[in-house]
Each structure stands twice: as C-alpha cells, then as structure tokens.
Design a protein around this motif. Structure first.
Motif, PDB file in Angstrom:
ATOM      1  N   GLN A 133       0.835  -1.188   0.000  1.00 29.14           N
ATOM      2  CA  GLN A 133       0.000   0.000   0.000  1.00 29.14           C
ATOM      3  C   GLN A 133       0.870   1.238   0.000  1.00 29.14           C
ATOM      4  O   GLN A 133       2.075   1.164   0.231  1.00 29.14           O
ATOM      5  N   ASP A 142      -4.546   0.736  -1.129  1.00 26.89           N
ATOM      6  CA  ASP A 142      -4.211  -0.622  -0.702  1.00 26.89           C
ATOM      7  C   ASP A 142      -4.269  -1.487  -1.953  1.00 26.89           C
ATOM      8  O   ASP A 142      -5.346  -1.827  -2.442  1.00 26.89           O
ATOM      9  N   LYS A 145      -5.933  -5.150  -1.749  1.00 31.65           N
ATOM     10  CA  LYS A 145      -7.393  -5.151  -1.607  1.00 31.65           C
ATOM     11  C   LYS A 145      -8.077  -4.288  -2.664  1.00 31.65           C
ATOM     12  O   LYS A 145      -9.300  -4.254  -2.731  1.00 31.65           O
ATOM     13  N   ILE A 147      -8.310  -1.088  -2.743  1.00 25.79           N
ATOM     14  CA  ILE A 147      -9.102  -0.093  -2.027  1.00 25.79           C
ATOM     15  C   ILE A 147      -8.394   1.256  -2.084  1.00 25.79           C
ATOM     16  O   ILE A 147      -7.188   1.342  -1.849  1.00 25.79           O
ATOM     17  N   LYS A 149      -8.664   5.201  -0.559  1.00 25.03           N
ATOM     18  CA  LYS A 149      -9.302   6.043   0.450  1.00 25.03           C
ATOM     19  C   LYS A 149      -8.779   7.469   0.347  1.00 25.03           C
ATOM     20  O   LYS A 149      -7.599   7.689   0.054  1.00 25.03           O
ATOM     21  N   ASN A 152      -9.370   8.870   4.833  1.00 18.07           N
ATOM     22  CA  ASN A 152      -9.842   7.656   5.509  1.00 18.07           C
ATOM     23  C   ASN A 152     -11.231   7.201   5.076  1.00 18.07           C
ATOM     24  O   ASN A 152     -11.814   6.306   5.689  1.00 18.07           O
ATOM     25  N   LYS A 153     -11.757   7.783   4.005  1.00 22.14           N
ATOM     26  CA  LYS A 153     -13.055   7.375   3.470  1.00 22.14           C
ATOM     27  C   LYS A 153     -12.843   6.646   2.150  1.00 22.14           C
ATOM     28  O   LYS A 153     -12.176   7.155   1.256  1.00 22.14           O
ATOM     29  N   GLU A 154     -13.415   5.432   2.044  1.00 23.51           N
ATOM     30  CA  GLU A 154     -13.223   4.645   0.829  1.00 23.51           C
ATOM     31  C   GLU A 154     -13.901   5.307  -0.366  1.00 23.51           C
ATOM     32  O   GLU A 154     -15.046   5.760  -0.283  1.00 23.51           O
ATOM     33  N   ILE A 156     -15.054   4.758  -4.336  1.00 23.53           N
ATOM     34  CA  ILE A 156     -15.363   3.713  -5.304  1.00 23.53           C
ATOM     35  C   ILE A 156     -14.917   4.154  -6.694  1.00 23.53           C
ATOM     36  O   ILE A 156     -15.385   5.164  -7.223  1.00 23.53           O
ATOM     37  N   TYR A 162      -9.267   2.962 -11.543  1.00 31.07           N
ATOM     38  CA  TYR A 162      -8.268   2.435 -10.608  1.00 31.07           C
ATOM     39  C   TYR A 162      -6.936   2.205 -11.324  1.00 31.07           C
ATOM     40  O   TYR A 162      -5.872   2.573 -10.821  1.00 31.07           O
TER      41      TYR A 162
END
Length: 232
Positions: A133, A142, A145, A147, A149, A152-154, A156, A162
């Motif tokens: 990460q 990350d 995974k 993921i 953020k 600290n908020k994921e 989408i 991505y």
C-alpha cells in the motif's frame, strides 16, 4: 496445454442465441465457466446469483440500452470488468461505450481469439498487484485489496479509473503523455479520439479524489503533453 481458469466465471448478455452458443463453446474450451443471458432481466439475476468475474455485454438488448445498463452496473459493481459487444463500429459509439464505464469494446463480427485475448487482459488488470500500500497526503491505496481512500473514506473507482490512478501514482513526479497512457491502458482497443477518452477518465478521477477538481492537488495537467501525479 490450455491454462485452466476454474475460478473465472464469465457472464455473456446477448439476445443473439447463435452468438451465445458459439461464445459459450469457445470460452468453455479455454476452461472458463460461462453463464449466458438473453436479456437484461435475465442478466441482472445472473449477476446477483453467479457473481461473475467478467461481463460481456451486448450494446443492443430487447429490454434495455447497453450504454445505460453499463452506467448502472458501474454504480452497482464498480470493479466488475465489462467488455461491450456490438455491431456498431462508429468511433463515436466506441467513445460513448468506453465513457459509460466499459473496460473494452469489440465490434461484431470478431475473431474469438481476439476476444479471449481481451478477456485475459481485463482479468489480469482486475487482479491485485504484488505491492502492499501507499499513502500520499490524504490519499491511500491498498493494492492487494484494491481499495482507495481519501481522508480515511473509501472511494469507489471503476476498474479503468483504478488502473489509471495506479499508473499515474507509479510514475509520480513524471509527465505521462496521453499516448503513453493509451498504450498502457487501452492498447488493445482501436479508437482514435484518445484525447477525449483519457481526459474524461481524468476528470472523473479528479472528481473522486480531489478536494477541488478544478484546482487539482494530485493529478496535474501538463499543457500540450499530458498529466503527472504530484511527487510525495
């Protein structure tokens, strides 16, 4: 010997039963698990029940428009790779298809081996990379995974967003031209309006990770060349 793909389930949504039969036979020959649906109604049920690893979606279905369906799927299943299958071969149609969230776009008639090659690319991109990460300012990725953020908020992201973010981050501090981005992320797709496609994806990515997309902190435009991600 063919490499087995026991863990990969592919859903094909197309109202042409002949195409469904041919694709199912060929993909099963290459050891994929294949589920078929002849309508969007059947397709929705199959997605919910079978949890496919990749979707092949016909652009023209009897009970839904493929572009709108793709947009809906992107909201519900943001990481599901989607290959759009269609008889429309205009550049504008391809651009619209990709902008709606499709990862790739293939025109009928097509060679089955070409489709399989594109499937492999999409599935490979969907796999986590072997890094851990990284945190850059308020942004955290990350890789294992998949993921992302911000504060600290994921957040989408679509698979292509991505991939684009990871590409920019991996070259942070360096300028990537639009042509370089194209070669990394869309090299199998023949579309000529690349500037628009890439710029739209950059715009969407900025809207998701930047505090102020009009004055980006992370993804910087380099006029006349391309983009760069700010150094740590």
């Amino acid at each position: 010997m063919l490499k087995e793909n026991k863990n990969h389930t592919i859903l094909i949504i197309d109202d042409d039963t002949d195409i469904l039969k041919v694709l199912k036979a060929n993909l099963e020959f290459h050891k994929y698990n294949v589920v078929t649906a002849e309508s969007w109604t059947e397709g929705q049920k199959a997605i919910s029940e079978k949890k496919p690893n990749l979707l092949i979606l016909d652009l023209m279905l009897p009970d839904g428009d493929g572009v709108e369906i793709c947009r809906t799927l992107r909201k519900q299943y943001p990481t599901l790779p989607i290959i759009m299958l269609t008889a429309r071969d205009k550049i504008s149609d391809k651009v619209i298809g990709l902008e709606s969230g499709a990862d790739d776009y293939i025109v009928k008639p097509f060679e089955t081996l070409e489709l399989i090659a594109r499937i492999k690319v999409c599935l490979r991109r969907a796999k986590p990379v072997e890094e851990e990460q990284i945190t850059i300012g308020k942004l955290h990725i990350d890789y294992k995974k998949r993921i992302v953020k911000v504060k600290n908020k994921e957040i989408i992201l679509t698979p292509k967003e991505y991939d684009l973010l990871c590409l920019l981050v991996s070259h942070r501090g360096s300028v990537l031209s639009r042509d370089e981005i194209k070669k990394h992320l869309w090299k199998e797709t023949k579309i000529y309006s690349w500037s628009r496609v890439i710029d739209v994806h950059i715009q969407h990515l900025r809207q998701k990770i930047e505090d102020n997309p009009s004055e980006p902190e992370y993804i910087i435009t380099v006029s006349g060349i391309g983009y760069k991600f700010k150094p740590e």
